[in-house]
Design an enzyme around this catalytic site. Sequence first.
Site, PDB file in Angstrom:
ATOM      1  N   GLU A  89       0.808  -1.206   0.000  1.00  0.00           N
ATOM      2  CA  GLU A  89       0.000   0.000   0.000  1.00  0.00           C
ATOM      3  C   GLU A  89       0.852   1.272   0.000  1.00  0.00           C
ATOM      4  O   GLU A  89       0.526   2.240  -0.677  1.00  0.00           O
ATOM      5  CB  GLU A  89      -0.959   0.001   1.198  1.00  0.00           C
ATOM      6  CG  GLU A  89      -2.134   0.902   0.911  1.00  0.00           C
ATOM      7  CD  GLU A  89      -3.159   0.920   2.020  1.00  0.00           C
ATOM      8  OE1 GLU A  89      -2.972   0.222   3.024  1.00  0.00           O
ATOM      9  OE2 GLU A  89      -4.136   1.661   1.859  1.00  0.00           O
ATOM     10  N   ASP A  90       1.936   1.253   0.761  1.00  0.00           N
ATOM     11  CA  ASP A  90       2.668   2.508   0.986  1.00  0.00           C
ATOM     12  C   ASP A  90       4.018   2.632   0.281  1.00  0.00           C
ATOM     13  O   ASP A  90       4.675   3.657   0.402  1.00  0.00           O
ATOM     14  CB  ASP A  90       2.901   2.715   2.494  1.00  0.00           C
ATOM     15  CG  ASP A  90       1.583   2.872   3.237  1.00  0.00           C
ATOM     16  OD1 ASP A  90       0.591   3.209   2.576  1.00  0.00           O
ATOM     17  OD2 ASP A  90       1.554   2.645   4.453  1.00  0.00           O
TER      18      ASP A  90
END
Length: 738
Positions: A89-90
């Site tokens: 996600e990051d």
Amino acid sequence: MTPSIPISLNTKRPRGLEDLIAYIKSYNPDVDTDLITKAYLFSEKLHQGQKRTSGENYFQHPIEVAFIVAELQLDTGSIVTALLHDTVEDTVATLAEIEALFGPEITALVDGVTKISQISFQTSEEKQAENFRKMVFAMAKDLRVILVKLADRTHNMRTLQPLRPDKQARIAQETLDIYAPLANRLGLSAMKRELEDLSLRYTKPEIYYKLVTQVAKKIKERDQYTQDVLAMIEGALHEHGYHNIKVSGRPKHFYSIQKKMEKRNLTYEEVYDLTGFRIVLETVEQCYGVLGLIHSLWTPVPGRFKDYNAIPKANFYQSLHTTVIGPAGERIEIQIRTTAMHDTAERGIAAHWAYKEGKNVAQEASKFSWLNRLVEWNKDLQDPNEFLETVKLDLFSEDVYIFTPKGKVIEFPQGSSPVDFAYSVHSDLGHHCIGAKVNGRIVPLKHKLKSGDTVEILTSQNQTPHKDWLKIVKTSKAKNKIRQFIKTQAHESSKVMGEMILEKELKREDLKFKTLLKEGLLTEVAEGFSLKSVDELLSAIGYGKLSAKKVIGKLNLPSSKKSSEDLKEGKETTRPLQKIVEEASRKSTSRQGIKVKGIGDLLVHFARCCNPVPGDSVIGFITRGRGISVHSRKCPKVFDSDPHRLIDIEWDMAISAERSVKIRVICHDRPGLLADMSGVIKDQKANITRAQIGTTKDKKAVCLFTVSIKNLPHLSKILSTLEGIPGVISTERVQKKV
Ligand code: MN
């Protein structure tokens, strides 16, 4: 002894790879250190340069999440997932990369955690329901996904301080709504307590900090007392040959204190059982032995002993609980359990497969009947809001444990009724359930079951499910079965009605229903209206969605048969339905004491407005999909109704069906009058189910009785006898004016 003030695990020196491996090795000497190292370095590199709101390195977060997962003593796969959980996600990492490096199992886990993290529970109800489904689905696939997610949330909650207050409150509320109950359901009680306390701190900071001060003060005050009780328990245990035993004081966590104060509207001082005691032993036999000892030392409070050893909670929790009157005359709660039970109590499902690699996780998860139920509903319930309602209900309610007459234990959500029990055994038992015997005593259907009850269902072949049952059942199984039954029933009656209406219309066209059916012409028409079958077509006519004329208009008839007569329609048949039913056969009865001429087995209910009783002159109104509603012929509603939907009915006096009526008695207020009146009603063998008494300004008493009676003559007899009582001014039957 210190209260369970959640302390951040951030030590002064940030923890790193060596610390993590050392920690895991303390419980799992065979850990795959290479794999952990690989994941650690991979994630560290990806998160390089990223900072958290607090300013610390972002990578510290996955490390701490891995520590929390390790504290639950989960397997290597879970720890690796914790380290990688934010990479997709990051950071620039992709699932394909992770798959190439760590294989499909880890990839599925990381993907699962990423997906749950993207779920927001703050959106509209419908969206929320859909998100719940997603989460349940992820859990059912591999419970480790939710465990890593819970660890992630725990660390986020521990480090919530630097965030903006509105963000803090939002995350804390979500934790309270979703994640803490989930942790509880999975038996992770230590985590649940921490999540609840931290949530309280950010959702209601004033209350939280006040409690912290109060608890600290109280503990200081009570310290001596607690020490004394501890010493007494320990002394008694040693005297009876129990050694190596852990006895501890057990302060309640802030959130549960706050809940208790709020629920019972108590002040802090009034919440007496702040301290409980816990005794941890080696064997189950010792537990029962010590229980006996405690009960001989102090008087047990009746009804407070709970044997969660013999009957574990849904989340596997096992322990013996008792409350006794302690040395200072105060109540003391005591928990007695083995080391293994204690481990399960704190770590829940995690204690059940722990770090043992290669276990079938799905199989472990299937031991949770609660989770099974969720997965089942997910399949059953098509309406997402119904699903959400059910899940929420189940997530927050404690279970009760009910015995079958043969001694089998079945779990139910709190507030369940005998109807829930009946449906859990078999749908047929549910459909015909009229009441139950609970511990040998007959109870009504709405009775609320309590843990330990033995339930035997009473049935009658004449019974069928009623819409009102939906209000008294708690399990989704019972709800679904009742809804299904009502839908089918409504469909059936509409179908019968539809067939009659259509047949009548066809006759006017000189057409025969049966012939058209045989030739398949009706099937064509049904298709023309996008309906699946002729049954649905008939049901639509009966329900009033489609007119018979429209259906006939669509018939693909040989031109010779088409008649132009239909323009004359309508005038001479003002009440077609009545004629239809008169023409139909005349052998039908209903168990409610109502005969509908020519129609068997229709849903019949009594209109609330006029509430007719046997003997009243009645007429039926064909509702849209709810069968026939029975009105008094005098009821003003009848005159407002569509005359095409009125139908002749009559009472079947051969059936003695009791009906409830309201009667109003106006009398001079005098002592003993009420007793006289109820005596008279009883003498007439009628039952008073409700009584309301009021007085008027001029000192007259107005009594409203709800009485179940057999028929109109019965009612008249009661009214005239009541009028014979000295002091009674007038009596009347109450019918709502419309
Ligand atoms: Mn995270």
